[in-house]
Design an enzyme around this catalytic site. Structure first.
Site, mmCIF file in Angstrom:
data_model
loop_
_atom_site.group_PDB
_atom_site.id
_atom_site.type_symbol
_atom_site.label_atom_id
_atom_site.label_comp_id
_atom_site.label_asym_id
_atom_site.label_seq_id
_atom_site.Cartn_x
_atom_site.Cartn_y
_atom_site.Cartn_z
ATOM 1 N N CYS A 115 45.010 35.895 35.235
ATOM 2 C CA CYS A 115 43.652 36.381 34.961
ATOM 3 C C CYS A 115 42.889 35.379 34.088
ATOM 4 O O CYS A 115 41.688 35.176 34.259
ATOM 5 C CB CYS A 115 43.696 37.732 34.241
ATOM 6 S SG CYS A 115 44.315 39.054 35.271
ATOM 7 N N ASP A 144 41.524 40.806 42.390
ATOM 8 C CA ASP A 144 40.565 40.447 41.332
ATOM 9 C C ASP A 144 39.494 39.471 41.808
ATOM 10 O O ASP A 144 39.761 38.512 42.512
ATOM 11 C CB ASP A 144 41.234 39.935 40.048
ATOM 12 C CG ASP A 144 42.577 39.267 40.262
ATOM 13 O OD1 ASP A 144 42.705 38.564 41.279
ATOM 14 O OD2 ASP A 144 43.464 39.433 39.408
ATOM 15 N N CYS A 185 41.927 44.186 37.091
ATOM 16 C CA CYS A 185 42.650 44.987 36.111
ATOM 17 C C CYS A 185 42.075 44.788 34.709
ATOM 18 O O CYS A 185 41.155 43.996 34.509
ATOM 19 C CB CYS A 185 44.124 44.653 36.144
ATOM 20 S SG CYS A 185 44.463 42.911 35.906
ATOM 21 N N CYS A 232 43.598 39.955 46.722
ATOM 22 C CA CYS A 232 44.459 39.708 45.553
ATOM 23 C C CYS A 232 44.231 40.739 44.453
ATOM 24 O O CYS A 232 45.012 40.826 43.512
ATOM 25 C CB CYS A 232 44.188 38.341 44.970
ATOM 26 S SG CYS A 232 44.522 37.014 46.107
#
Lengths: 143, 396
Positions: free
Chosen positions: A103, A36, A59, A34
Protein backbone atom coordinates in the site's frame (compact mmCIF):
# COMPACT_ATOMS: atom_id res chain seq x y z
CA UNK A 1 -1.97 -8.37 12.05
CA UNK A 2 -2.42 -5.14 13.88
CA UNK A 3 -2.50 -1.52 12.74
CA UNK A 4 -0.69 1.25 14.58
CA UNK A 5 -2.72 4.01 16.20
CA UNK A 6 -1.44 6.36 13.54
CA UNK A 7 -2.83 4.16 10.76
CA UNK A 8 -6.21 3.97 12.46
CA UNK A 9 -6.21 7.72 13.02
CA UNK A 10 -5.57 8.42 9.33
CA UNK A 11 -8.07 5.76 8.30
CA UNK A 12 -10.82 7.10 10.55
CA UNK A 13 -10.21 10.73 9.61
CA UNK A 14 -8.18 10.84 6.42
CA UNK A 15 -6.63 14.18 5.42
CA UNK A 16 -6.94 15.72 1.95
CA UNK A 17 -9.76 13.53 0.66
CA UNK A 18 -11.51 14.74 -2.46
CA UNK A 19 -11.00 16.17 -5.92
CA UNK A 20 -9.22 19.33 -7.17
CA UNK A 21 -11.35 20.59 -10.05
CA UNK A 22 -8.55 22.63 -11.62
CA UNK A 23 -5.75 20.14 -10.87
CA UNK A 24 -2.85 20.27 -13.32
CA UNK A 25 -1.51 16.83 -12.44
CA UNK A 26 -3.70 13.75 -11.93
CA UNK A 27 -2.43 10.23 -11.42
CA UNK A 28 -4.24 6.97 -10.86
CA UNK A 29 -2.59 3.70 -9.97
CA UNK A 30 -3.72 0.22 -9.00
CA UNK A 31 -6.74 -1.68 -10.27
CA UNK A 32 -9.99 -3.06 -9.00
CA UNK A 33 -8.95 -6.68 -9.40
CA UNK A 34 -6.13 -6.23 -6.90
CA UNK A 35 -8.44 -4.48 -4.49
CA UNK A 36 -6.81 -1.06 -4.38
CA UNK A 37 -6.88 2.06 -6.54
CA UNK A 38 -5.38 5.44 -5.62
CA UNK A 39 -6.08 8.64 -7.48
CA UNK A 40 -4.04 11.77 -6.70
CA UNK A 41 -4.88 15.32 -7.71
CA UNK A 42 -2.11 17.94 -7.66
CA UNK A 43 -2.24 21.68 -8.05
CA UNK A 44 1.28 22.78 -8.93
CA UNK A 45 2.42 26.39 -9.12
CA UNK A 46 6.05 27.35 -9.78
CA UNK A 47 7.18 23.79 -9.17
CA UNK A 48 5.53 23.81 -5.73
CA UNK A 49 2.67 21.46 -4.83
CA UNK A 50 0.26 24.05 -3.46
CA UNK A 51 -2.62 21.63 -3.04
CA UNK A 52 -3.17 17.89 -3.11
CA UNK A 53 -6.23 15.72 -2.78
CA UNK A 54 -6.86 12.01 -3.15
CA UNK A 55 -9.49 9.35 -3.64
CA UNK A 56 -8.73 5.77 -2.65
CA UNK A 57 -10.51 2.47 -2.98
CA UNK A 58 -8.88 -0.11 -0.77
CA UNK A 59 -8.20 -1.36 2.71
CA UNK A 60 -7.52 0.73 5.82
CA UNK A 61 -3.79 0.90 5.13
CA UNK A 62 -4.37 2.04 1.54
CA UNK A 63 -6.50 4.92 2.82
CA UNK A 64 -4.08 5.75 5.62
CA UNK A 65 -1.01 5.74 3.34
CA UNK A 66 -2.80 8.02 0.87
CA UNK A 67 -3.66 10.39 3.68
CA UNK A 68 -0.18 10.61 5.15
CA UNK A 69 1.54 10.74 1.76
CA UNK A 70 -0.55 13.75 0.76
CA UNK A 71 0.34 15.42 4.08
CA UNK A 72 4.01 14.80 3.40
CA UNK A 73 4.07 16.42 -0.04
CA UNK A 74 1.67 19.31 0.50
CA UNK A 75 3.53 22.61 0.15
CA UNK A 76 6.69 20.85 -1.03
CA UNK A 77 8.60 21.43 -4.25
CA UNK A 78 8.17 18.71 -6.90
CA UNK A 79 11.79 17.69 -6.43
CA UNK A 80 11.09 16.87 -2.76
CA UNK A 81 7.86 15.01 -3.55
CA UNK A 82 9.74 12.84 -6.02
CA UNK A 83 12.11 11.85 -3.24
CA UNK A 84 9.30 10.49 -1.10
CA UNK A 85 9.89 6.78 -0.64
CA UNK A 86 7.45 4.15 0.50
CA UNK A 87 9.75 3.62 3.47
CA UNK A 88 9.22 7.20 4.60
CA UNK A 89 5.47 6.68 4.29
CA UNK A 90 5.66 3.53 6.43
CA UNK A 91 7.76 5.31 9.05
CA UNK A 92 5.39 8.26 9.20
CA UNK A 93 2.60 5.80 10.02
CA UNK A 94 4.63 4.13 12.79
CA UNK A 95 4.87 1.01 10.68
CA UNK A 96 2.59 -1.19 8.58
CA UNK A 97 1.97 -4.95 8.82
CA UNK A 98 4.21 -6.85 6.38
CA UNK A 99 1.30 -7.84 4.13
CA UNK A 100 0.34 -4.18 3.75
CA UNK A 101 3.70 -2.76 2.66
CA UNK A 102 2.50 -2.72 -0.95
CA UNK A 103 0.00 0.00 0.00
CA UNK A 104 2.86 2.36 0.79
CA UNK A 105 4.47 1.57 -2.57
CA UNK A 106 1.14 2.36 -4.17
CA UNK A 107 1.07 5.78 -2.48
CA UNK A 108 4.58 6.58 -3.69
CA UNK A 109 3.65 5.48 -7.22
CA UNK A 110 0.40 7.44 -7.23
CA UNK A 111 2.25 10.66 -6.43
CA UNK A 112 4.79 9.94 -9.16
CA UNK A 113 2.00 9.21 -11.63
CA UNK A 114 0.36 12.56 -10.83
CA UNK A 115 3.66 14.41 -11.25
CA UNK A 116 4.30 12.56 -14.52
CA UNK A 117 0.88 13.73 -15.72
CA UNK A 118 1.84 17.30 -14.78
CA UNK A 119 4.98 17.08 -16.94
CA UNK A 120 3.04 15.53 -19.81
CA UNK A 121 0.59 18.42 -19.68
CA UNK A 122 3.55 20.80 -19.81
CA UNK A 123 4.64 19.09 -23.02
CA UNK A 124 7.63 17.47 -21.34
CA UNK A 125 8.67 13.83 -21.33
CA UNK A 126 7.72 12.61 -17.82
CA UNK A 127 10.13 9.71 -17.89
CA UNK A 128 13.06 12.14 -17.77
CA UNK A 129 11.83 13.50 -14.43
CA UNK A 130 9.90 10.68 -12.82
CA UNK A 131 11.36 7.53 -14.34
CA UNK A 132 9.30 4.45 -15.19
CA UNK A 133 6.24 3.67 -13.08
CA UNK A 134 5.58 0.23 -11.67
CA UNK A 135 2.49 -1.68 -12.62
CA UNK A 136 0.10 -2.12 -9.72
CA UNK A 137 -0.22 -5.85 -9.53
CA UNK A 138 3.55 -6.24 -9.56
CA UNK A 139 3.56 -4.14 -6.43
CA UNK A 140 1.90 -6.99 -4.64
CA UNK A 141 5.10 -8.95 -5.03
CA UNK A 142 6.40 -6.80 -2.20
CA UNK A 143 4.36 -8.98 0.14
CA UNK B 1 -21.89 3.30 21.90
CA UNK B 2 -23.91 0.20 21.17
CA UNK B 3 -22.02 -3.10 20.82
CA UNK B 4 -23.44 -5.54 18.29
CA UNK B 5 -21.82 -8.91 17.89
CA UNK B 6 -22.73 -10.11 14.40
CA UNK B 7 -19.95 -12.61 13.76
CA UNK B 8 -21.45 -15.79 15.20
CA UNK B 9 -20.02 -17.87 12.35
CA UNK B 10 -16.57 -16.96 13.70
CA UNK B 11 -17.40 -17.81 17.28
CA UNK B 12 -20.26 -17.51 19.76
CA UNK B 13 -20.71 -16.42 23.34
CA UNK B 14 -20.61 -19.19 25.93
CA UNK B 15 -24.15 -19.75 27.20
CA UNK B 16 -25.12 -19.36 30.84
CA UNK B 17 -26.01 -23.07 31.01
CA UNK B 18 -22.63 -24.07 29.60
CA UNK B 19 -20.78 -21.76 31.97
CA UNK B 20 -22.60 -23.17 34.99
CA UNK B 21 -22.04 -26.75 33.88
CA UNK B 22 -18.33 -26.18 33.35
CA UNK B 23 -17.54 -24.31 36.56
CA UNK B 24 -17.38 -27.35 38.90
CA UNK B 25 -14.89 -28.99 36.52
CA UNK B 26 -12.66 -25.93 36.68
CA UNK B 27 -12.77 -25.91 40.45
CA UNK B 28 -13.51 -28.82 42.78
CA UNK B 29 -13.99 -31.60 40.18
CA UNK B 30 -10.51 -31.59 38.74
CA UNK B 31 -10.01 -35.36 38.67
CA UNK B 32 -8.40 -37.16 35.76
CA UNK B 33 -10.96 -39.36 33.95
CA UNK B 34 -8.32 -42.10 33.63
CA UNK B 35 -7.85 -42.39 37.41
CA UNK B 36 -9.57 -45.37 38.97
CA UNK B 37 -10.54 -43.83 42.30
CA UNK B 38 -14.00 -42.36 42.53
CA UNK B 39 -12.78 -38.76 42.29
CA UNK B 40 -11.40 -39.57 38.84
CA UNK B 41 -14.47 -41.57 37.90
CA UNK B 42 -16.67 -38.51 38.46
CA UNK B 43 -14.78 -36.79 35.67
CA UNK B 44 -14.96 -39.96 33.55
CA UNK B 45 -18.71 -40.11 33.95
CA UNK B 46 -19.02 -36.44 32.99
CA UNK B 47 -17.08 -37.06 29.77
CA UNK B 48 -19.18 -40.11 28.93
CA UNK B 49 -22.39 -38.24 29.63
CA UNK B 50 -21.29 -35.55 27.19
CA UNK B 51 -20.43 -38.23 24.64
CA UNK B 52 -23.98 -39.56 24.95
CA UNK B 53 -25.37 -36.04 24.59
CA UNK B 54 -23.42 -35.43 21.38
CA UNK B 55 -24.45 -38.85 20.04
CA UNK B 56 -28.12 -38.18 20.83
CA UNK B 57 -28.03 -34.81 19.10
CA UNK B 58 -26.72 -36.41 15.90
CA UNK B 59 -28.68 -39.65 15.95
CA UNK B 60 -25.45 -41.57 16.51
CA UNK B 61 -24.21 -44.12 19.04
CA UNK B 62 -22.09 -43.09 21.98
CA UNK B 63 -19.11 -45.15 20.86
CA UNK B 64 -19.13 -43.38 17.49
CA UNK B 65 -18.18 -40.01 19.02
CA UNK B 66 -14.52 -38.99 19.43
CA UNK B 67 -13.70 -35.73 21.15
CA UNK B 68 -11.12 -33.48 19.50
CA UNK B 69 -9.67 -30.01 19.97
CA UNK B 70 -12.12 -28.61 17.43
CA UNK B 71 -13.38 -28.72 13.86
CA UNK B 72 -10.04 -28.44 12.08
CA UNK B 73 -8.63 -31.41 13.95
CA UNK B 74 -11.74 -33.46 13.26
CA UNK B 75 -11.51 -32.59 9.54
CA UNK B 76 -7.81 -33.48 9.35
CA UNK B 77 -8.41 -36.74 11.20
CA UNK B 78 -11.39 -37.83 9.11
CA UNK B 79 -9.66 -37.18 5.80
CA UNK B 80 -6.40 -38.83 6.86
CA UNK B 81 -8.23 -41.91 8.16
CA UNK B 82 -10.43 -42.26 5.08
CA UNK B 83 -7.44 -41.80 2.78
CA UNK B 84 -5.54 -44.50 4.63
CA UNK B 85 -8.44 -46.91 4.25
CA UNK B 86 -8.68 -46.08 0.57
CA UNK B 87 -4.99 -46.54 0.02
CA UNK B 88 -5.14 -50.03 1.53
CA UNK B 89 -7.67 -50.97 -1.15
CA UNK B 90 -5.70 -49.20 -3.86
CA UNK B 91 -8.33 -46.47 -4.13
CA UNK B 92 -6.77 -43.03 -4.22
CA UNK B 93 -9.48 -40.72 -5.52
CA UNK B 94 -11.35 -38.19 -3.37
CA UNK B 95 -14.30 -35.96 -4.29
CA UNK B 96 -14.85 -32.58 -2.67
CA UNK B 97 -15.97 -29.06 -3.61
CA UNK B 98 -14.20 -25.85 -4.49
CA UNK B 99 -15.49 -23.93 -1.50
CA UNK B 100 -14.66 -26.12 1.47
CA UNK B 101 -13.01 -24.72 4.59
CA UNK B 102 -9.22 -24.64 4.46
CA UNK B 103 -9.06 -27.40 7.09
CA UNK B 104 -10.40 -29.62 4.29
CA UNK B 105 -8.76 -27.99 1.26
CA UNK B 106 -5.28 -27.87 2.76
CA UNK B 107 -5.49 -31.46 4.00
CA UNK B 108 -6.58 -32.49 0.51
CA UNK B 109 -3.64 -30.56 -0.96
CA UNK B 110 -1.32 -32.49 1.35
CA UNK B 111 -2.92 -35.78 0.25
CA UNK B 112 -2.49 -34.78 -3.39
CA UNK B 113 1.24 -34.48 -2.74
CA UNK B 114 1.08 -38.02 -1.43
CA UNK B 115 -0.37 -39.27 -4.69
CA UNK B 116 -4.12 -38.90 -4.16
CA UNK B 117 -6.29 -37.46 -6.93
CA UNK B 118 -8.94 -34.97 -5.87
CA UNK B 119 -11.94 -33.78 -7.87
CA UNK B 120 -13.16 -30.36 -6.73
CA UNK B 121 -16.79 -29.99 -7.76
CA UNK B 122 -18.34 -26.70 -8.89
CA UNK B 123 -20.81 -25.05 -6.58
CA UNK B 124 -22.37 -22.81 -9.23
CA UNK B 125 -23.73 -19.30 -8.79
CA UNK B 126 -26.06 -20.29 -5.95
CA UNK B 127 -23.30 -21.94 -3.92
CA UNK B 128 -24.88 -25.39 -3.96
CA UNK B 129 -23.26 -28.54 -5.29
CA UNK B 130 -25.27 -30.63 -7.75
CA UNK B 131 -25.92 -34.19 -6.60
CA UNK B 132 -25.72 -35.34 -10.21
CA UNK B 133 -22.15 -34.00 -10.34
CA UNK B 134 -21.27 -36.02 -7.24
CA UNK B 135 -22.69 -39.16 -8.79
CA UNK B 136 -20.91 -38.56 -12.09
CA UNK B 137 -17.57 -37.97 -10.37
CA UNK B 138 -17.55 -41.27 -8.48
CA UNK B 139 -15.31 -43.90 -10.06
CA UNK B 140 -14.04 -47.33 -8.99
CA UNK B 141 -11.03 -45.51 -7.57
CA UNK B 142 -13.03 -43.21 -5.29
CA UNK B 143 -12.48 -43.81 -1.58
CA UNK B 144 -14.09 -40.69 -0.10
CA UNK B 145 -16.60 -37.92 -0.74
CA UNK B 146 -16.15 -34.94 1.59
CA UNK B 147 -18.64 -32.08 1.24
CA UNK B 148 -19.41 -29.44 3.83
CA UNK B 149 -22.88 -29.33 5.38
CA UNK B 150 -23.14 -25.56 5.16
CA UNK B 151 -20.66 -23.00 3.91
CA UNK B 152 -18.98 -20.79 6.48
CA UNK B 153 -18.96 -17.61 4.39
CA UNK B 154 -22.13 -17.63 2.34
CA UNK B 155 -24.13 -20.02 4.51
CA UNK B 156 -25.51 -22.20 1.72
CA UNK B 157 -26.73 -25.60 2.89
CA UNK B 158 -25.76 -28.57 0.72
CA UNK B 159 -28.02 -31.50 -0.30
CA UNK B 160 -26.41 -33.77 2.29
CA UNK B 161 -29.15 -36.45 2.44
CA UNK B 162 -29.09 -36.94 -1.32
CA UNK B 163 -25.30 -37.09 -1.39
CA UNK B 164 -25.38 -39.59 1.49
CA UNK B 165 -27.76 -41.78 -0.45
CA UNK B 166 -25.55 -41.75 -3.54
CA UNK B 167 -22.42 -42.56 -1.53
CA UNK B 168 -24.13 -45.39 0.26
CA UNK B 169 -25.37 -46.96 -2.96
CA UNK B 170 -21.89 -46.68 -4.49
CA UNK B 171 -20.12 -47.94 -1.38
CA UNK B 172 -18.02 -44.79 -0.95
CA UNK B 173 -17.27 -43.20 2.43
CA UNK B 174 -19.02 -39.88 3.01
CA UNK B 175 -17.63 -37.23 5.35
CA UNK B 176 -19.19 -33.85 6.01
CA UNK B 177 -17.63 -30.83 7.69
CA UNK B 178 -20.68 -29.74 9.69
CA UNK B 179 -18.93 -27.09 11.78
CA UNK B 180 -21.36 -24.36 10.72
CA UNK B 181 -24.45 -26.56 10.75
CA UNK B 182 -24.42 -28.48 14.04
CA UNK B 183 -26.61 -26.82 16.61
CA UNK B 184 -28.31 -24.70 13.96
CA UNK B 185 -30.05 -27.17 11.66
CA UNK B 186 -31.40 -30.68 12.23
CA UNK B 187 -28.94 -33.49 11.52
CA UNK B 188 -29.41 -37.25 11.73
CA UNK B 189 -26.32 -39.13 10.63
CA UNK B 190 -28.10 -42.48 10.23
CA UNK B 191 -31.05 -41.16 8.28
CA UNK B 192 -28.75 -39.07 6.09
CA UNK B 193 -26.20 -41.85 5.52
CA UNK B 194 -23.31 -39.77 6.87
CA UNK B 195 -20.26 -41.90 7.67
CA UNK B 196 -18.13 -39.21 9.28
CA UNK B 197 -18.95 -35.73 10.56
CA UNK B 198 -16.87 -32.91 12.08
CA UNK B 199 -18.19 -30.39 14.58
CA UNK B 200 -16.84 -27.56 16.71
CA UNK B 201 -18.21 -26.51 20.10
CA UNK B 202 -17.56 -22.77 20.04
CA UNK B 203 -19.83 -22.31 17.02
CA UNK B 204 -22.85 -23.07 19.21
CA UNK B 205 -22.13 -21.59 22.64
CA UNK B 206 -19.65 -24.14 24.02
CA UNK B 207 -16.04 -23.09 24.63
CA UNK B 208 -13.17 -22.83 22.18
CA UNK B 209 -10.78 -25.76 21.90
CA UNK B 210 -13.32 -28.57 21.89
CA UNK B 211 -15.00 -30.42 19.05
CA UNK B 212 -15.85 -33.90 17.95
CA UNK B 213 -15.61 -36.36 15.13
CA UNK B 214 -18.46 -38.76 14.52
CA UNK B 215 -17.20 -41.92 12.85
CA UNK B 216 -19.68 -44.67 11.99
CA UNK B 217 -19.08 -47.98 13.73
CA UNK B 218 -17.25 -50.35 11.45
CA UNK B 219 -14.99 -47.73 9.89
CA UNK B 220 -11.46 -48.21 11.11
CA UNK B 221 -10.36 -44.86 12.43
CA UNK B 222 -6.60 -44.45 12.24
CA UNK B 223 -4.89 -43.43 15.49
CA UNK B 224 -4.33 -39.70 15.60
CA UNK B 225 -2.24 -39.29 18.74
CA UNK B 226 -0.36 -42.21 20.30
CA UNK B 227 0.32 -42.66 23.98
CA UNK B 228 -2.85 -43.38 25.89
CA UNK B 229 -6.18 -45.15 26.02
CA UNK B 230 -8.33 -42.04 25.73
CA UNK B 231 -10.95 -41.87 22.98
CA UNK B 232 -10.88 -45.66 22.53
CA UNK B 233 -7.12 -45.49 22.16
CA UNK B 234 -7.36 -43.42 18.98
CA UNK B 235 -6.49 -40.05 20.40
CA UNK B 236 -4.25 -40.07 23.42
CA UNK B 237 -4.07 -37.21 25.90
CA UNK B 238 -5.97 -36.34 29.05
CA UNK B 239 -9.42 -35.13 28.10
CA UNK B 240 -10.43 -31.46 28.10
CA UNK B 241 -13.05 -32.27 30.74
CA UNK B 242 -14.60 -28.79 31.19
CA UNK B 243 -14.70 -28.22 27.44
CA UNK B 244 -16.27 -31.61 26.79
CA UNK B 245 -18.88 -31.11 29.53
CA UNK B 246 -19.75 -27.74 27.98
CA UNK B 247 -19.98 -29.26 24.51
CA UNK B 248 -22.50 -31.82 25.75
CA UNK B 249 -24.67 -29.18 27.39
CA UNK B 250 -24.48 -26.79 24.43
CA UNK B 251 -25.42 -29.38 21.82
CA UNK B 252 -28.32 -30.62 23.97
CA UNK B 253 -29.66 -27.09 24.48
CA UNK B 254 -29.31 -26.15 20.84
CA UNK B 255 -30.92 -29.35 19.57
CA UNK B 256 -33.86 -28.89 21.95
CA UNK B 257 -34.54 -25.39 20.60
CA UNK B 258 -33.57 -25.89 16.98
CA UNK B 259 -36.83 -24.85 15.38
CA UNK B 260 -37.65 -21.84 17.52
CA UNK B 261 -34.06 -20.58 17.26
CA UNK B 262 -34.03 -20.96 13.49
CA UNK B 263 -37.35 -19.14 13.25
CA UNK B 264 -36.15 -16.26 15.39
CA UNK B 265 -32.69 -15.93 13.87
CA UNK B 266 -33.80 -16.22 10.25
CA UNK B 267 -36.45 -13.55 10.83
CA UNK B 268 -33.71 -11.19 12.05
CA UNK B 269 -31.51 -12.14 9.13
CA UNK B 270 -34.34 -11.52 6.64
CA UNK B 271 -34.90 -8.09 8.16
CA UNK B 272 -31.21 -7.40 7.62
CA UNK B 273 -31.33 -8.58 3.99
CA UNK B 274 -34.40 -6.51 3.32
CA UNK B 275 -32.84 -3.36 4.74
CA UNK B 276 -29.40 -3.79 3.22
CA UNK B 277 -30.76 -4.70 -0.21
CA UNK B 278 -32.02 -1.12 -0.48
CA UNK B 279 -28.39 -0.04 -0.86
CA UNK B 280 -27.73 0.39 -4.58
CA UNK B 281 -25.22 -1.82 -6.42
CA UNK B 282 -25.43 -4.58 -3.88
CA UNK B 283 -26.05 -8.32 -4.23
CA UNK B 284 -26.78 -11.26 -1.99
CA UNK B 285 -24.17 -14.02 -2.17
CA UNK B 286 -25.40 -17.58 -2.48
CA UNK B 287 -28.85 -19.11 -2.56
CA UNK B 288 -31.45 -17.03 -0.77
CA UNK B 289 -33.47 -19.97 0.55
CA UNK B 290 -31.15 -22.90 1.21
CA UNK B 291 -28.93 -21.17 3.76
CA UNK B 292 -28.13 -21.15 7.46
CA UNK B 293 -30.68 -19.21 9.54
CA UNK B 294 -28.16 -16.61 10.74
CA UNK B 295 -26.08 -16.08 7.62
CA UNK B 296 -26.10 -12.76 5.79
CA UNK B 297 -23.58 -12.34 2.98
CA UNK B 298 -23.64 -9.46 0.51
CA UNK B 299 -21.30 -7.57 -1.80
CA UNK B 300 -21.34 -3.80 -2.17
CA UNK B 301 -19.70 -2.52 -5.32
CA UNK B 302 -17.09 0.21 -5.15
CA UNK B 303 -16.07 -0.43 -1.54
CA UNK B 304 -13.43 -2.67 -0.08
CA UNK B 305 -14.34 -5.15 2.63
CA UNK B 306 -11.62 -4.50 5.17
CA UNK B 307 -12.35 -0.78 5.26
CA UNK B 308 -16.02 -1.58 5.55
CA UNK B 309 -15.59 -3.88 8.53
CA UNK B 310 -13.16 -1.58 10.32
CA UNK B 311 -15.62 1.29 9.98
CA UNK B 312 -18.37 -0.97 11.30
CA UNK B 313 -16.03 -1.81 14.19
CA UNK B 314 -15.73 1.91 14.97
CA UNK B 315 -19.52 1.87 15.34
CA UNK B 316 -19.37 -1.14 17.64
CA UNK B 317 -20.42 -3.76 15.08
CA UNK B 318 -18.39 -6.98 14.76
CA UNK B 319 -18.52 -8.27 11.18
CA UNK B 320 -16.42 -10.22 8.71
CA UNK B 321 -15.38 -9.96 5.06
CA UNK B 322 -13.95 -12.17 2.36
CA UNK B 323 -11.86 -9.42 0.78
CA UNK B 324 -8.21 -10.01 -0.09
CA UNK B 325 -7.09 -7.54 2.52
CA UNK B 326 -8.72 -9.49 5.30
CA UNK B 327 -7.26 -12.78 4.15
CA UNK B 328 -3.72 -11.41 4.03
CA UNK B 329 -3.37 -12.61 0.45
CA UNK B 330 -3.82 -11.23 -3.04
CA UNK B 331 -7.10 -12.82 -3.89
CA UNK B 332 -10.49 -12.45 -2.31
CA UNK B 333 -11.86 -15.55 -0.61
CA UNK B 334 -11.97 -18.75 -2.64
CA UNK B 335 -15.60 -19.13 -1.62
CA UNK B 336 -16.70 -15.91 -3.31
CA UNK B 337 -14.65 -16.72 -6.41
CA UNK B 338 -16.14 -20.24 -6.49
CA UNK B 339 -19.65 -18.80 -6.99
CA UNK B 340 -18.37 -16.83 -9.96
CA UNK B 341 -17.94 -13.38 -8.45
CA UNK B 342 -15.40 -11.10 -10.11
CA UNK B 343 -12.46 -10.10 -7.93
CA UNK B 344 -13.56 -6.47 -7.78
CA UNK B 345 -17.02 -7.45 -6.58
CA UNK B 346 -15.76 -10.05 -4.10
CA UNK B 347 -13.45 -7.45 -2.50
CA UNK B 348 -16.58 -5.63 -1.35
CA UNK B 349 -18.07 -8.51 0.60
CA UNK B 350 -19.62 -8.36 4.03
CA UNK B 351 -20.66 -11.29 6.19
CA UNK B 352 -22.87 -10.77 9.19
CA UNK B 353 -23.79 -13.89 11.10
CA UNK B 354 -26.57 -13.59 13.63
CA UNK B 355 -27.31 -15.78 16.61
CA UNK B 356 -29.90 -16.39 19.29
CA UNK B 357 -28.63 -13.50 21.39
CA UNK B 358 -29.14 -10.88 18.70
CA UNK B 359 -32.22 -8.66 18.78
CA UNK B 360 -34.29 -6.58 16.39
CA UNK B 361 -32.61 -3.53 17.88
CA UNK B 362 -29.23 -4.96 16.84
CA UNK B 363 -30.44 -5.38 13.28
CA UNK B 364 -31.95 -1.90 13.17
CA UNK B 365 -28.73 -0.44 14.52
CA UNK B 366 -26.69 -2.19 11.80
CA UNK B 367 -29.14 -0.89 9.19
CA UNK B 368 -28.73 2.59 10.63
CA UNK B 369 -24.91 2.64 10.51
CA UNK B 370 -24.21 0.54 7.40
CA UNK B 371 -25.59 2.78 4.59
CA UNK B 372 -23.70 5.94 5.66
CA UNK B 373 -20.45 3.95 5.92
CA UNK B 374 -20.90 2.58 2.42
CA UNK B 375 -21.76 6.04 1.15
CA UNK B 376 -18.68 7.52 2.78
CA UNK B 377 -16.38 4.85 1.34
CA UNK B 378 -17.96 5.22 -2.10
CA UNK B 379 -17.51 8.99 -1.94
CA UNK B 380 -13.77 8.51 -1.63
CA UNK B 381 -13.53 5.55 -4.03
CA UNK B 382 -12.15 6.02 -7.55
CA UNK B 383 -13.62 2.61 -8.39
CA UNK B 384 -17.10 3.89 -7.54
CA UNK B 385 -16.37 6.90 -9.77
CA UNK B 386 -15.53 4.49 -12.62
CA UNK B 387 -18.70 2.48 -12.04
CA UNK B 388 -20.79 5.68 -12.16
CA UNK B 389 -19.02 6.87 -15.32
CA UNK B 390 -19.63 3.53 -17.03
CA UNK B 391 -23.30 3.73 -16.18
CA UNK B 392 -23.62 7.29 -17.39
CA UNK B 393 -22.07 6.19 -20.69
CA UNK B 394 -24.50 3.30 -21.01
CA UNK B 395 -27.48 5.50 -20.30
CA UNK B 396 -26.36 8.25 -22.63
Amino acid sequence: MEYSEKVMEHFANPHNVGVIEDANGVGEIGNAKCGDIMKMYLKIENDIIVDVKFKTYGCASAIATSSIATDLIKGQPISEALKLTNKAVVEALDGLPAVKIHCSVLAEQAIKAAIADYYTRQGLDPELYVGKLDDCCDLHDHH
Amino acid sequence: MRFVYADNAATTAVSENVKNAILPYLTEQYGNPSSLYSFGQTAFRAVEKARQQVADALGAKKEEIYFTSGGSEADNWALRAAAKLGEKKGKKHIISTKFEHHAILHTLAALEKEGFKVTYLDVYENGIVKTQDVENAITDETCLVTIMYANNEIGTVQPISEIGKICQSKGVLFHTDAVQAVGHIAIDVKEQNIDMLSLSGHKFHATKGVGALYCRKGILLENLIHGGAQERGRRAGTENVPGIVGLGVAITDMTAHLEENAKKVSALRDRLFEGASKISHSRINGDRESRLPGNFSMCFEGVEGESLLLMLDMKGVCASSGSACTSGSLDPSHVLLSIGLKHEVAHGSLRLSLGEYNTEEDVDYILEVLPPIIERLRDMSPLWEHIMEEEAKKNA
